[in-house]
Scaffold this motif. Structure first.
Motif, short mmCIF file in Angstrom:
data_model
loop_
_atom_site.label_atom_id
_atom_site.label_comp_id
_atom_site.label_asym_id
_atom_site.label_seq_id
_atom_site.Cartn_x
_atom_site.Cartn_y
_atom_site.Cartn_z
N GLY A 26 -6.35 6.51 3.42
CA GLY A 26 -5.25 6.76 2.52
C GLY A 26 -5.39 5.98 1.22
N ASP A 27 -5.13 6.64 0.10
CA ASP A 27 -5.27 6.04 -1.22
C ASP A 27 -3.89 5.90 -1.86
OD1 ASP A 27 -7.31 6.86 -4.18
OD2 ASP A 27 -5.87 5.25 -3.78
N PRO A 28 -3.42 4.68 -2.12
CA PRO A 28 -2.09 4.50 -2.73
C PRO A 28 -1.94 5.21 -4.06
CG PRO A 28 -2.98 2.41 -1.93
CD PRO A 28 -4.09 3.40 -1.84
N ALA A 29 -3.05 5.48 -4.73
CA ALA A 29 -2.98 6.18 -6.02
C ALA A 29 -2.86 7.69 -5.85
CB ALA A 29 -4.21 5.84 -6.86
N ARG A 30 -3.14 8.20 -4.64
CA ARG A 30 -3.08 9.64 -4.39
C ARG A 30 -2.42 9.88 -3.03
NH1 ARG A 30 -7.62 12.25 -3.62
NH2 ARG A 30 -8.76 10.41 -2.89
N ILE A 31 -1.16 9.48 -2.94
CA ILE A 31 -0.46 9.51 -1.67
C ILE A 31 -0.30 10.93 -1.15
CG2 ILE A 31 1.75 9.03 -0.55
CD1 ILE A 31 1.97 6.57 -2.37
N ALA A 32 0.13 11.84 -1.99
CA ALA A 32 0.38 13.21 -1.53
C ALA A 32 -0.90 13.87 -1.02
CB ALA A 32 1.00 14.03 -2.65
N GLU A 33 -2.04 13.54 -1.64
CA GLU A 33 -3.31 14.17 -1.24
C GLU A 33 -3.92 13.49 -0.01
OE1 GLU A 33 -2.15 14.82 -5.20
OE2 GLU A 33 -3.01 12.93 -4.48
N THR A 34 -3.76 12.17 0.12
CA THR A 34 -4.47 11.44 1.17
C THR A 34 -3.58 10.98 2.31
OG1 THR A 34 -4.20 9.32 0.03
CG2 THR A 34 -6.14 10.63 -0.52
#
Length: 620
Positions: A105-113
């Motif tokens: 999970g990437d905090p900068a791309r929450i919806a995607e990851t």
């Protein structure tokens, strides 16, 4: 045949976030409880962590792997099955929607990851079964993530979909854990409730967790944490532990006596739709909120906090209702017998009934020598081949009317074999996990030294600094893990890998080193105190008490020291009473005077002391 399923996820080491301490341990312990103690089938308990803990474990919990594994379980569920979904790790909120973060999970791309809670809950709701429970431990103080509203969206979804949901704390709080117990408090309370206190239904489980988690926070000097529950009316009495598994559990004497008494004396009293349960009449509508459409329409943040589980809610009161519902389940399961309807014959079963949806056989496969044997003999063969879980599966196929003394003997052998296998496998898993732990912080220290060569005017300098900060934190977390295992020398050496040039990290490392050094002293003190004890010599108990009393409350060993002070004080008083019973009043008086003022039994010791002094004076 109804099956009990569990999807259990615990993630410590994230790719883009600070590592957690006990999320993986929480997941592993819960899975082992369900399989080794409750007796659920191991292939129905899906454990997913960021480190391999068994040969047949699912892949590393990336988003793609989690989605595939969850779907695989959902595809196998039937209307009679029960499903637990447990997640311990990071969670976050974006655009007022809750997400679980997989290992990538990437905090900068929450919806995607991230894993959308809305998608997950709707996916679970779409399965054939209504026997669901979702437990989430996702509010983490280590994350620099939006957290003030984390959990509100999940509660709203659970209420609208009618899915039971347990959250470890309120949105504004954080999940607490302790090195002293090697668990998060939420998971520890869940395990205690089911393992020792006979909490068989959702209401009992949530009530116990409500009482216990704040107690653990207070005992271990942690900030306040109050679990939250959303339990629809129709799910209040859902059995989280099947009735047939109760005998396996090490219940406290009170819990076991309550369960046995109610099972023997009560008849089923189901709650009809629209009726007010005993809990609602005494505690209001707190647990009925999820079924109240009027409250659903309010939409304020307070409406969710009203569902918070309260301390002192009296989960014990539901032991009687749970037992009654157990008997009701027995009646429903055997209603053809009670109502006189003839059961369906084997000939009427459709072709392929011996297989599940994926085409796999429902019955265990043996070595081939026992083909076409009846279930009892199949079980005997399985026991002879030490396939104890298979033996239990075959024994379950034997009709109740045919379960004679031979069946009982085989059942005991199979259960004992499964229990021993569980203990053996637990030891193997513990050793495997120990071997898989990173053995050295040196690679991270070398990586930091390499990244420090990037000059300040380089375009990649900011990225280098971020990596250095993350790797330094990993080193400190590894040191904490070694300290948690009691190896303080290794923890000190690991923390010393932080070079002096990194001022913030170095200062933090020095603080941890000082902490580890003091904890090592505390550990040695506790060991010395234990070694000083001599049976029937109360002075040695008092000397040991005086030795451990200086341990400061800021260290985990303080709780251990206080527990030992209490126990040793009770031992001193017991020695004094034994002496008094033998007529040695002077010896009893001398012993009672050694009980310290801080001890809980000090008042009792003083009362006894006065009595014995009066008796001694009267006899002179």
């Amino acid at each position: 045949m109804a099956r009990h399923w569990a999807i259990i996820i615990g993630i410590n080491q994230y790719q883009s976030l600070q590592p957690l301490m006990f999320a993986q341990q929480d997941a592993l312990e819960l899975r082992n409880f369900f399989v080794d103690e409750v007796g659920w089938e191991s292939d129905a308990c899906c454990l997913i962590t960021d480190r391999a803990t068994s040969p047949d474990q699912a892949p590393i919990p990336t988003k793609a792997a989690l989605e595939a594994q969850i779907q695989a379980v959902c595809d196998q569920l039937t209307a009679d099955d029960t499903l637990w979904f447990f997640f311990s790790g990071y969670g976050t909120t974006e655009a007022d929607a809750d997400y679980l973060l997989p290992v990538d999970g990437d905090p900068a791309r929450i919806a995607e990851t991230g894993l959308s809670l809305e998608t997950l809950l709707k996916q679970l709701k779409a399965t054939p079964t209504e026997k669901l429970l979702v437990a989430l431990d996702i509010n983490r103080s280590q994350a620099a993530l939006p957290n003030q509203r984390l959990g509100l969206h999940s509660q709203e979804l659970a209420r609208n979909l009618g899915i039971p949901l347990l959250l470890s704390c309120r949105p504004q709080q954080f999940s607490q854990e302790s090195l002293a117990v090697h668990h998060g408090f939420f998971t520890m309370a869940l395990l205690e409730a089911m393992r020792f206190h006979g909490c068989l239904t959702l209401v009992q489980l949530s009530d116990y967790v409500a009482d216990r988690v704040p107690q653990l926070c207070q005992h271990h000097l942690r900030p306040e944490q109050q679990p939250v529950a959303v339990i629809p009316d129709e799910a209040k009495y859902l059995l989280v532990i099947p009735a047939e598994s109760v005998a396996r559990l090490p219940l406290t004497q009170a819990a076991a006596a309550s369960t046995e008494t109610t099972l023997a004396t009560l008849s089923p009293q189901p709650t009809l739709a629209g009726q007010t349960s005993p809990r609602e009449s005494s505690d209001g509508e707190r647990l009925a909120i999820a079924a109240d459409p009027e409250r659903d329409s309010q939409g304020s943040e307070d409406e969710f906090e009203d569902e918070d589980i309260e301390a002192g809610s009296g989960w014990q009161r539901w032991a009687l209702v749970a037992a009654a519902l157990l008997l009701l389940g027995v009646f429903i399961r055997n209603q053809t017998v009670f109502m006189g309807n003839a059961p369906e014959t084997i000939d009427s079963v459709s072709e392929g009934a011996g297989e599940n949806a994926s085409g796999d056989p429902l019955f265990p496969e043996g070595t081939g020598n026992e083909a076409n044997l009846p279930p009892l003999e199949q079980a005997q063969v399985a026991i002879a081949e030490t396939r104890y879980q298979d033996a239990l599966t075959w024994l379950e196929q034997i009709p109740t009317a045919e379960r004679d003394q031979t069946y009982g003997a085989l059942l005991q052998q199979a259960q004992a074999g499964v229990a021993q296998a569980g203990r053996d496998s637990q030891a193997q898993l513990a050793e495997a996990q120990r071997q898989l732990q990173p053995l050295s912080a040196a690679p991270f220290a070398a990586a930091i030294a390499q990244a420090e060569q990037v000059p300040a005017d380089d375009p990649n300098y900011a990225q280098a600094e971020a990596l250095i900060e993350r790797w330094g934190q990993v080193i400190l977390d590894l040191a904490e893990a070694e300290a948690a295992a009691g190896d303080f020398d290794a923890a000190i050496l690991t923390a010393q890998q932080i070079a002096e040039g990194r001022s913030d990290l170095y200062s933090l490392a020095q603080e941890r080193i000082a902490n580890f050094q003091q904890r090592k002293v505390n550990q040695d003190v506790l060991k010395q105190a234990q070694e000083r004890l001599v049976p029937n010599q109360p002075q040695t108990f008092r000397d040991s008490i005086d030795l451990v009393m200086p341990i400061s409350p800021e260290y985990p060993e303080y709780a251990i020291a206080q527990d030992r002070v209490a126990r040793w004080s009770e031992d001193i008083l017991a020695i004094a009473r034994t002496r008094a019973a033998r007529g040695d009043l002077q010896g009893a008086i001398a012993a009672a005077m050694l009980v310290p003022e801080q001890a809980a039994v000090y008042g009792q010791a003083q009362e006894q002391l006065q009595q014995w002094q009066a008796q001694s004076e009267a006899s002179q």
